[in-house]
Scaffold this active site. Structure first.
Site, PDB file in Angstrom:
ATOM      1  N   LYS A 187     -22.393  38.970  14.908  1.00 26.43           N
ATOM      2  CA  LYS A 187     -22.206  40.093  13.920  1.00 26.43           C
ATOM      3  C   LYS A 187     -22.695  39.678  12.838  1.00 26.43           C
ATOM      4  O   LYS A 187     -21.978  38.653  12.156  1.00 26.43           O
ATOM      5  CB  LYS A 187     -20.677  40.257  14.004  1.00 26.43           C
ATOM      6  N   SER A 240     -16.846  33.130   3.764  1.00 30.52           N
ATOM      7  CA  SER A 240     -15.587  32.705   3.154  1.00 30.52           C
ATOM      8  C   SER A 240     -14.453  31.951   3.601  1.00 30.52           C
ATOM      9  O   SER A 240     -14.554  31.630   4.544  1.00 30.52           O
ATOM     10  CB  SER A 240     -15.073  32.900   1.990  1.00 30.52           C
ATOM     11  N   GLY A 244     -12.384  32.103   7.381  1.00 25.15           N
ATOM     12  CA  GLY A 244     -12.083  31.168   7.793  1.00 25.15           C
ATOM     13  C   GLY A 244     -10.941  30.178   8.349  1.00 25.15           C
ATOM     14  O   GLY A 244     -10.708  29.585   9.731  1.00 25.15           O
ATOM     15  N   GLU A 261     -18.388  26.977   8.907  1.00 28.58           N
ATOM     16  CA  GLU A 261     -18.900  26.308   7.508  1.00 28.58           C
ATOM     17  C   GLU A 261     -18.776  27.514   6.998  1.00 28.58           C
ATOM     18  O   GLU A 261     -19.045  28.397   6.073  1.00 28.58           O
ATOM     19  CB  GLU A 261     -21.081  26.986   7.829  1.00 28.58           C
ATOM     20  N   CYS A 295     -23.855  29.130  -0.244  1.00 32.15           N
ATOM     21  CA  CYS A 295     -22.104  27.910  -0.348  1.00 32.15           C
ATOM     22  C   CYS A 295     -22.470  27.091  -0.675  1.00 32.15           C
ATOM     23  O   CYS A 295     -21.373  26.162  -1.078  1.00 32.15           O
ATOM     24  CB  CYS A 295     -21.923  27.815   1.095  1.00 32.15           C
ATOM     25  N   GLU A 392     -14.433  28.568  -6.105  1.00 31.71           N
ATOM     26  CA  GLU A 392     -16.336  29.257  -6.162  1.00 31.71           C
ATOM     27  C   GLU A 392     -16.313  30.594  -6.496  1.00 31.71           C
ATOM     28  O   GLU A 392     -16.039  31.895  -5.935  1.00 31.71           O
ATOM     29  CB  GLU A 392     -16.180  29.203  -4.401  1.00 31.71           C
TER      30      GLU A 392
END
Length: 481
Positions: A187, A240, A244, A261, A295, A392
């Protein structure tokens, strides 16, 4: 005598859009064919630089996910039985087609994502091809990868990728999965589905057997359906930390293999003996590459107190020369933010930084009237308690902290819930090794930043996720070891 900071005037150098032909609508790619969503749902993808609608894309629902997983399961029997050398031929073919079509794909990626053409052309696409070439080379050598004789593929891999490097993240996921004999249901992100759909066409062009790769554009619920599907054996996610964690909860208690990740808040550490001009370029690459939507961005600058003033003067001078604007112009350094939603998040976090007392400085530049834009920004007077030092931001915003000793630098660098990347700037090799050894980060760059190689593993510690992508290590996630 002080010289005014001279910026060369450049004539516009736009890359032509005519090299890419975007259809008015795209279907889902299931079992080697483009098809409408079962419920007929569609969504629009827009260009972040202009807000123009690029195309209308089919939106996959649970029924479509089921159809794609069944196609991948059926294809798995034959695909996994092929000798590695035969699978490698398909991967080599895909890699070469990507090279042949790289200009077209670079323009497409820039239109759909908003990043500058010089990045898609010179960074993203060469790396995409390199990943397919690299894993094509592994396909017939899996016995020698250190995972025992005759390691077996897992089955169907469900993969969900983000919008910041749409085609590169696809390559990171699909290349090792195919090399090891798995089949894929992927996706792409809802704001950047186009390059994945063009990749579906490349799979057909390469004669890849039907069902080996399936592409399902959609929103979070599509990704959730892929992750939860009982016949998916392996889940790989980049995105994000919050999503996750949700995925980890979904697969807990199943026998699905998982790699995540996630976010990062990378420290870029500049010691007093660093080559400062080089460090300035590395800081700019670290946080302003892809508008900071990376990231592993070096979003926290840790600078030794004695060189802080000199470094910041040089950095502000350099930021004043960056060109923000049309991502298709070859002179552009800073492109558009990927979406209105992301721009709102960056704006809110920057306002929080000011409200908490950090000093904000933005490069003087004119923002275009349409599209999503944010001027390169840095915060000084930042402490470890500030939100801009902890959260972040995922945008072109740098937080500057200082330190006096290497011990303090390491302590501050590690004082984060994340652990994806870090950078060290110094002329002493011994210091590079000593400091790198103590940083809890998956990737540590020395006197450079944001350099990637398919042969080198990438991944995080702590809330940046687990598992590695790239290199020999990246094979493990797709093998039954």
């Amino acid at each position: 005598m002080t010289m005014k900071n001279q910026t060369f005037e450049y004539a516009p150098a736009p890359e032509s859009r005519s090299v890419v032909d975007i259809a008015p609508s795209y279907g889902l790619f299931i079992d080697g064919e483009f098809t409408e969503a079962a419920d007929g749902k569609v969504f629009k993808t827009v260009s972040p630089a202009t807000e123009e609608v690029l195309s209308e894309v089919a939106q996959a629902g649970a029924d479509d996910v089921d159809r794609a997983v069944r196609a991948a399961r059926k294809a798995f029997t034959k695909w996994s039985a092929l000798p590695g050398a035969e699978r490698a031929k398909y991967l080599f073919r895909i890699a070469r087609i990507i090279q042949e079509r790289s200009r077209e794909l670079a323009v497409l990626e820039t239109l759909d994502n908003g990043k500058p053409i010089k990045e898609t052309r010179d960074a993203d696409l060469p790396l995409v091809a390199a990943h397919f070439f690299y894993y094509a080379g592994w396909a017939d050598k899996l016995d020698h990868a250190g995972y025992g004789a005759n390691p077996r593929p897992l089955g169907v891999a469900g993969q969900v990728i983000p919008w910041n490097f749409p085609l590169l993240m696809l390559a990171w996921k699909i290349a090792p999965a195919l090399a090891t004999g798995n089949t894929v249901v992927l996706k792409p992100a809802e704001t950047t589905p186009l390059s994945a759909l063009f990749f579906a066409d490349i799979c057909r062009q390469a004669g890849l057997p039907k069902g080996v790769v399936n592409i399902l554009p959609g929103y979070g619920d599509t990704g959730a359906a892929i992750v939860a599907h009982e016949d998916v054996n392996k889940v790989a996610f980049t995105g994000s930390t919050a999503v996750g964690k949700e995925i980890a909860r979904t697969v807990a208690g199943t026998d699905k293999k998982l790699t995540l990740e996630l976010g990062g808040k990378g420290a870029n550490i500049v010691f007093d003996d660093a080559p400062l001009d080089q460090a300035v370029e590395g800081i700019v690459t670290g946080i302003f590459f892809n508008q900071g939507q990376v990231c592993c961005a070096g979003s926290r600058l840790l600078v030794q107190e004695s060189v802080q003033d000199e470094l910041l003067d040089a950095l502000k001078r350099r930021l004043s020369t960056l060109r923000l604007g049309d991502p298709l112009d070859k002179n552009t350094d800073i492109g558009a933010i990927n979406s209105a939603e992301q721009l709102a998040r960056i704006t809110a976090l920057a306002e929080t930084g000011e409200a908490e007392g950090a000093e904000r400085w933005s490069a003087p530049c004119e923002l275009p009237s349409s599209g999503y834009w944010f001027a390169p920004t840095l915060f000084t007077g930042v402490t470890q308690a500030h939100t801009v030092a902890r959260d972040e931001i995922f945008g072109p915003v740098l937080s500057v902290l200082t330190f006096r000793t290497p011990e303090e630098a390491v302590a501050k660098a590690n004082n984060t819930q994340y652990g994806l990347s870090a950078g060290i700037w110094t002329e002493k090799g011994s210091r590079i090794l000593a400091v790198a050894d103590r940083l809890r980060a998956g990737v540590v760059w020395a006197n450079t930043f944001n350099k990637f190689d398919p042969a080198s593993p990438f991944g995080g510690y702590k809330e940046s996720g687990f598992g590695r992508e790239g290199g020999r290590h990246g094979l493990e996630a797709y093998l039954d070891v």
